[in-house]
Design an enzyme around this catalytic site. Structure first.
Site, short mmCIF file in Angstrom:
data_model
loop_
_atom_site.label_atom_id
_atom_site.label_comp_id
_atom_site.label_asym_id
_atom_site.label_seq_id
_atom_site.Cartn_x
_atom_site.Cartn_y
_atom_site.Cartn_z
N ASP A 239 0.86 -1.19 0.00
CA ASP A 239 0.00 0.00 0.00
C ASP A 239 0.89 1.24 0.00
O ASP A 239 1.61 1.49 0.98
CB ASP A 239 -0.90 -0.02 1.25
CG ASP A 239 -1.97 1.06 1.24
OD1 ASP A 239 -1.99 1.85 0.29
OD2 ASP A 239 -2.78 1.09 2.18
N ASP A 250 -4.24 6.84 -3.55
CA ASP A 250 -4.11 5.80 -2.53
C ASP A 250 -4.56 4.49 -3.17
O ASP A 250 -5.74 4.33 -3.50
CB ASP A 250 -4.99 6.16 -1.33
CG ASP A 250 -4.78 5.22 -0.15
OD1 ASP A 250 -4.01 4.26 -0.27
OD2 ASP A 250 -5.42 5.46 0.90
N HIS A 319 -12.21 5.71 2.69
CA HIS A 319 -12.28 7.07 3.22
C HIS A 319 -12.25 8.09 2.08
O HIS A 319 -11.77 7.80 0.98
CB HIS A 319 -11.10 7.32 4.16
CG HIS A 319 -9.78 6.89 3.60
ND1 HIS A 319 -8.98 7.71 2.84
CD2 HIS A 319 -9.13 5.69 3.67
CE1 HIS A 319 -7.89 7.05 2.47
NE2 HIS A 319 -7.96 5.81 2.96
N HIS A 327 -7.11 11.13 5.14
CA HIS A 327 -8.41 10.75 5.70
C HIS A 327 -9.20 12.04 5.92
O HIS A 327 -8.99 12.75 6.90
CB HIS A 327 -8.25 9.98 7.01
CG HIS A 327 -7.68 8.62 6.83
ND1 HIS A 327 -7.40 7.77 7.90
CD2 HIS A 327 -7.32 7.94 5.74
CE1 HIS A 327 -6.90 6.63 7.44
NE2 HIS A 327 -6.84 6.71 6.13
N GLU A 352 -11.43 0.81 -0.35
CA GLU A 352 -10.55 -0.30 0.02
C GLU A 352 -11.30 -1.30 0.89
O GLU A 352 -12.14 -0.94 1.70
CB GLU A 352 -9.30 0.21 0.77
CG GLU A 352 -9.57 0.99 2.04
CD GLU A 352 -8.30 1.47 2.71
OE1 GLU A 352 -7.26 0.77 2.63
OE2 GLU A 352 -8.33 2.56 3.31
N GLU A 448 -7.34 -1.88 -3.10
CA GLU A 448 -7.80 -0.50 -2.94
C GLU A 448 -7.63 0.28 -4.24
O GLU A 448 -6.65 0.10 -4.97
CB GLU A 448 -7.00 0.17 -1.82
CG GLU A 448 -7.35 1.62 -1.56
CD GLU A 448 -6.54 2.21 -0.43
OE1 GLU A 448 -6.94 3.25 0.12
OE2 GLU A 448 -5.47 1.63 -0.09
#
Length: 467
Positions: A239, A250, A319, A327, A352, A448
């Protein structure tokens, strides 16, 4: 006789002092007659024209000079045309603009992504039309104009996404059993810095590289001195993030070499794609969670003679993402938690999902901490420890509110900072994010993607050929 001589002298002086304006007229007349060439005698060379009225007719010696001047004027005009052509063709690096536009990536990758796309027309991700009451947006002229106005920042996100794709494409070939995780992370991050053309807070890494193993679900990266080695039977979540002007991509995937984990990976990948498909403007977050849960729990994995249902880790979630804030406030559940909050136009989300087998499908904080981030909402806090003040200055300059890890502080030359870092955490200025773990013996997988809810369509910005 003397009187006659005096009269003659007076006449001569009068003729000498006659009106001088007649002289130029005569000179002009001479010049006109001299430059006129009879049409009947084209072979005769044209005489050289006189310069000024004071000079009179030109000599034969002046004729070649005038010819050189005339040819010189023609040459100058030709040279100007050649210069214009020359300016359009060569470049400082010896390549034409079309050649620069056709520049291709090397292997290993070494050319920054923005140089591969000099016109900033970065590849778009997978674009998906909205459904139901938002289906009209696909063909709406108003929505198309709104999207055009948002073009600058979506191009920043696409540049970061293209960097992410090229980095992970290279890392697919590098990640093998036996590699030290700290070596893998440093190679990935160095390549990331090169391709995104790291420049302070304008472009760089979005957050530390996560390489959580087996029962560890997230927020693990090796600290200095950690010599953990990747094994054949490990399940590793990779990640990492990139950003351009705070637009963070992300994106994560799971690496497993043993085929016995294939169904676990398939379940989580399918669940993530389901979340991406269900997301949209005015969609309730709980509905996305319910769809993800239904898909993931439909899979089973046979492991060591036992059959396990794949369960979503209920206290982990996706998120929303804002500039320089990974976030941003909204959470996308992976179970039906009843959250009635809706997604809105223009928002970025990280969709994710985490699936667990042979565990509790619930994580808790454990192990040594490596991830930190300055608290986005905290203002000025008085600090008494000098090292804490100095360390906060480094964090503000290098990371601002982007997450960082201890390895990155080491890279910046910080030493003996653990006490100062602890003081920042205790004061609430910095938040620590320890590894999130299920019970030992369990296996957790993750996939994700980053999506953008554009006015006209939904774009899976981080989508690639790999997943």
């Amino acid at each position: 006789s003397n009187g006659e001589k005096k009269k003659k002298k007076k006449k001569k002086s009068k003729s000498a002092t006659a009106d001088p304006s007649k002289a130029p007229e005569e000179g002009q007349a001479e010049q006109t007659s001299a430059t006129a060439t009879p049409a009947s005698t084209p072979a005769a060379p044209a005489p050289t024209p006189a310069g000024d009225g004071d000079e009179g007719e030109g000599d034969d010696d002046d004729a070649p000079e005038t010819g050189d001047q005339a040819s010189g004027e023609v040459k100058k005009k030709k040279n100007k045309k050649k210069k214009k052509k020359a300016a359009a063709v060569p470049a400082e690096d010896g390549a034409t603009p079309s050649a620069r536009a056709k520049k291709t990536q090397t292997y290993p990758p070494s050319i920054p992504v923005h140089e591969l796309y000099p016109d900033h027309d970065y590849p778009a991700g997978e674009q998906m039309d909205y459904k139901n009451e938002n289906a009209y947006r696909t063909t709406s002229a108003e929505m198309r104009e709104r999207e055009r106005l948002m073009h600058p920042f979506i191009e920043e996100a696409r540049r970061a996404a293209e960097c992410h794709r090229q980095v992970r494409q290279h890392m697919h070939k590098v990640i093998k059993p036996g590699i030290r995780l700290i070596d893998m992370c440093e190679e990935l991050e160095q390549l990331n810095r090169t391709l995104v053309a790291e420049s302070g807070l304008q472009s760089g890494l979005g957050f530390p590289t996560g390489c959580s193993l087996n029962h560890v679900a997230a927020h693990y990266t090796p600290n200095k001195g950690d010599n953990t080695v990747l094994g054949y039977d490990d399940v590793m979540k990779v990640d990492f993030g990139t950003h351009v002007n705070g637009r963070i991509i992300d994106c994560a995937w799971t690496v497993a070499f043993n085929p016995k984990y294939d169904q676990l990976l398939a379940a989580v990948k399918d669940a993530t794609n389901t979340g991406v498909r269900e997301a949209g403007i005015d969609v309730r977050l709980c509905d996305i969670g319910a769809a993800i849960q239904e898909v993931m729990e439909s899979y089973e994995v046979e492991l060591n003679g036992n059959t396990y249902q794949v369960k979503p880790v209920r206290n982990l979630h996706g998120h929303s993402i804002d500039p320089y804030r990974i976030h941003a406030g909204k959470s996308v559940p992976i179970v039906n938690n009843g959250d009635q909050t809706k997604m809105e136009e223009g928002e970025f989300f990280a969709i994710e999902t985490f699936g667990s087998i042979n565990g509790k499908a619930f994580v808790r904080e454990d192990m040594e901490c490596s991830h930190y981030a300055r608290n986005f909402d905290v203002g000025f806090v008085p600090l008494r420890l000098p090292k804490a003040k100095q360390l906060l200055g480094t964090i503000n300059k290098a990371f601002d509110t982007l997450p960082f890890c201890r390895r990155w502080l080491d890279r910046l030359g910080e030493t003996q900072y653990l006490m100062g870092l602890k003081n920042l955490v205790d004061s609430g200025v910095v938040t620590a994010y320890p590894p999130l773990c299920d019970v030992k013996g369990s296996y957790v997988a993750q996939y994700e993607h980053t999506i953008w809810l554009g006015p006209r369509c939904k774009e899976v910005v981080s989508r690639g050929d790999d997943f």
